[in-house]
Design a protein around this motif. Sequence first.
Motif, PDB file in Angstrom:
ATOM      1  N   LEU A   1      -3.963   2.627   8.075  1.00 54.97           N
ATOM      2  CA  LEU A   1      -3.253   3.719   7.407  1.00 54.97           C
ATOM      3  C   LEU A   1      -4.148   4.947   7.235  1.00 54.97           C
ATOM      4  O   LEU A   1      -3.670   6.078   7.312  1.00 54.97           O
ATOM      5  CB  LEU A   1      -2.671   3.256   6.075  1.00 54.97           C
ATOM      6  N   ASP A   2      -5.441   4.732   7.057  1.00 50.95           N
ATOM      7  CA  ASP A   2      -6.364   5.868   7.032  1.00 50.95           C
ATOM      8  C   ASP A   2      -6.491   6.493   8.419  1.00 50.95           C
ATOM      9  O   ASP A   2      -6.615   7.714   8.554  1.00 50.95           O
ATOM     10  CB  ASP A   2      -7.733   5.447   6.498  1.00 50.95           C
ATOM     11  N   ARG A   3      -6.447   5.672   9.466  1.00 50.75           N
ATOM     12  CA  ARG A   3      -6.457   6.202  10.828  1.00 50.75           C
ATOM     13  C   ARG A   3      -5.181   7.018  11.083  1.00 50.75           C
ATOM     14  O   ARG A   3      -5.234   8.067  11.724  1.00 50.75           O
ATOM     15  CB  ARG A   3      -6.579   5.066  11.845  1.00 50.75           C
ATOM     16  N   LEU A   4      -4.042   6.544  10.575  1.00 49.35           N
ATOM     17  CA  LEU A   4      -2.800   7.300  10.698  1.00 49.35           C
ATOM     18  C   LEU A   4      -2.959   8.675  10.044  1.00 49.35           C
ATOM     19  O   LEU A   4      -2.604   9.693  10.637  1.00 49.35           O
ATOM     20  CB  LEU A   4      -1.633   6.540  10.062  1.00 49.35           C
ATOM     21  N   GLY A   5      -3.499   8.698   8.822  1.00 52.51           N
ATOM     22  CA  GLY A   5      -3.692   9.961   8.123  1.00 52.51           C
ATOM     23  C   GLY A   5      -4.584  10.918   8.897  1.00 52.51           C
ATOM     24  O   GLY A   5      -4.287  12.107   9.007  1.00 52.51           O
TER      25      GLY A   5
ATOM     26  N   LEU B   1       0.854  -1.182   0.000  1.00 51.62           N
ATOM     27  CA  LEU B   1       0.000   0.000   0.000  1.00 51.62           C
ATOM     28  C   LEU B   1       0.889   1.230   0.000  1.00 51.62           C
ATOM     29  O   LEU B   1       1.978   1.227   0.581  1.00 51.62           O
ATOM     30  CB  LEU B   1      -0.898   0.025   1.238  1.00 51.62           C
ATOM     31  N   ARG B   2       0.406   2.283  -0.622  1.00 54.14           N
ATOM     32  CA  ARG B   2       1.137   3.551  -0.642  1.00 54.14           C
ATOM     33  C   ARG B   2       0.185   4.641  -0.190  1.00 54.14           C
ATOM     34  O   ARG B   2      -0.964   4.688  -0.624  1.00 54.14           O
ATOM     35  CB  ARG B   2       1.652   3.851  -2.037  1.00 54.14           C
ATOM     36  N   ARG B   3       0.678   5.491   0.682  1.00 53.89           N
ATOM     37  CA  ARG B   3      -0.100   6.638   1.143  1.00 53.89           C
ATOM     38  C   ARG B   3       0.767   7.877   1.062  1.00 53.89           C
ATOM     39  O   ARG B   3       1.974   7.822   1.291  1.00 53.89           O
ATOM     40  CB  ARG B   3      -0.529   6.475   2.605  1.00 53.89           C
ATOM     41  N   GLU B   4       0.139   9.005   0.723  1.00 53.39           N
ATOM     42  CA  GLU B   4       0.815  10.302   0.759  1.00 53.39           C
ATOM     43  C   GLU B   4       0.181  11.109   1.878  1.00 53.39           C
ATOM     44  O   GLU B   4      -1.049  11.175   1.984  1.00 53.39           O
ATOM     45  CB  GLU B   4       0.662  11.037  -0.569  1.00 53.39           C
ATOM     46  N   TYR B   5       1.030  11.675   2.729  1.00 50.50           N
ATOM     47  CA  TYR B   5       0.575  12.503   3.839  1.00 50.50           C
ATOM     48  C   TYR B   5       1.166  13.898   3.671  1.00 50.50           C
ATOM     49  O   TYR B   5       2.309  14.040   3.219  1.00 50.50           O
ATOM     50  CB  TYR B   5       1.005  11.897   5.174  1.00 50.50           C
TER      51      TYR B   5
ATOM     52  N   GLY C   1       7.858  16.721  -1.715  1.00 47.30           N
ATOM     53  CA  GLY C   1       7.511  18.123  -1.518  1.00 47.30           C
ATOM     54  C   GLY C   1       7.585  18.449  -0.037  1.00 47.30           C
ATOM     55  O   GLY C   1       8.565  18.110   0.620  1.00 47.30           O
ATOM     56  N   ASP C   2       6.533  19.050   0.501  1.00 50.30           N
ATOM     57  CA  ASP C   2       6.468  19.323   1.937  1.00 50.30           C
ATOM     58  C   ASP C   2       5.949  18.132   2.718  1.00 50.30           C
ATOM     59  O   ASP C   2       5.946  18.147   3.951  1.00 50.30           O
ATOM     60  CB  ASP C   2       5.545  20.526   2.209  1.00 50.30           C
ATOM     61  N   GLY C   3       5.482  17.102   2.027  1.00 44.04           N
ATOM     62  CA  GLY C   3       4.865  15.953   2.675  1.00 44.04           C
ATOM     63  C   GLY C   3       5.740  14.708   2.629  1.00 44.04           C
ATOM     64  O   GLY C   3       6.952  14.780   2.411  1.00 44.04           O
ATOM     65  N   THR C   4       5.083  13.573   2.803  1.00 40.76           N
ATOM     66  CA  THR C   4       5.777  12.296   2.910  1.00 40.76           C
ATOM     67  C   THR C   4       4.982  11.204   2.205  1.00 40.76           C
ATOM     68  O   THR C   4       3.756  11.157   2.312  1.00 40.76           O
ATOM     69  CB  THR C   4       5.937  11.901   4.395  1.00 40.76           C
TER      70      THR C   4
END
Length: 150
Positions: A125-129, A10-14, A96-99
């Motif tokens: 991972l949605d809870r993390l976001g 899974l990939r997430r951008e925060y 950028g400014d995120g991760t």
Amino acid sequence: MDNDEIRLELRREYPDAIEDVWSALTESDRTARWIGTWTGEPGVGNTIMLTMTAEEGSEPGPAVIRECDPPKRLAMDLHNTDEPTWRVELTLTPHGDGTVLDFVHRMPRPDWDTSDILKGWHFYLDRLGAALVGEPVPEWDTYTPPSLEA
């Protein structure tokens, strides 16, 4: 999937800086907001006890830290009662400014139905976001992962 394992990716951008995401992944007071608390001495080769507080009746379970390269990479083996060990790998990259978080879960049995496990990792991972931006975290009973929405 190869012959020996299933690999969920899974990939997430925060929008948060890599150091903040790392903190949310590794500090017990912050992990408590989205997955659970842990006790023990952090460090490669050490075992911590993880209690997944979003799961009712969850008992502390051992997790062995296999890799730790702050703030870029964390890998742990999660030991489950009566189940094979699960390897979880988290790789963070500035964007950028995120991760960007690349999440990999390796399971040693290719005959498992992974749909609930995959839904569970989407959930966490949605809870993390949500925890990162200070929003209420999703609850399991009403949760639908993005890939399963109609």
